[in-house]
Design an enzyme around this catalytic site. Structure first.
Site, PDB file in Angstrom:
ATOM      1  CB  ALA A   7      -1.059   0.215   1.127  1.00  0.00           C
ATOM      2  CB  CYS A   8       1.895   3.383  -2.146  1.00  0.00           C
ATOM      3  SG  CYS A   8       2.920   4.854  -2.393  1.00  0.00           S
ATOM      4  N   GLY A   9       0.707   5.888  -0.294  1.00  0.00           N
ATOM      5  CA  GLY A   9       0.089   6.791  -0.199  1.00  0.00           C
ATOM      6  C   GLY A   9      -0.154   7.730  -1.294  1.00  0.00           C
ATOM      7  CB  SER A  14       3.767   4.829  -6.248  1.00  0.00           C
ATOM      8  OG  SER A  14       2.734   5.107  -5.351  1.00  0.00           O
TER       9      SER A  14
END
Length: 94
Positions: A7-9, A14
């Site tokens: 998981a990426c903000g 990304s």
């Protein structure tokens, strides 16, 4: 089979790149796995369905310890194969 969530903000693009790096490391470790990826917002609701969730260190606090099965791994450098390998190995007691 190990179920992993990246998981990426910053969004789906990304997290896809991070997913590929995680897959590379898990192959090197000889594990049977499936890696999915999503945004941090989505991951918060989905995390309990995974064995391992890899996120930026700054987001670890956003994931409550929902169960004994799910381990949340915080990374300083999301693209560092060395860091991923070290922290995944530690989390899985390899």
């Amino acid at each position: 089979m190990l179920k992993v969530l990246a998981a990426c903000g910053n969004g789906m693009g990304s997290s896809q790149i991070i997913k590929m790096r995680i897959e590379q490391v898990l192959k090197e470790l000889g594990l049977d796995f499936k890696v999915d990826h999503c945004s941090i917002g989505e991951a918060k609701g989905m995390s309990r369905n995974y064995d391992l969730v890899l996120v930026s260190q700054q987001f670890v606090k956003d994931f409550p310890a929902s169960n004994d099965k799910t381990k949340i791994v915080g990374l300083i450098n999301l693209l560092s194969a060395t860091e991923i390998k070290e922290k995944v190995s530690l989390a899985l007691s390899l």
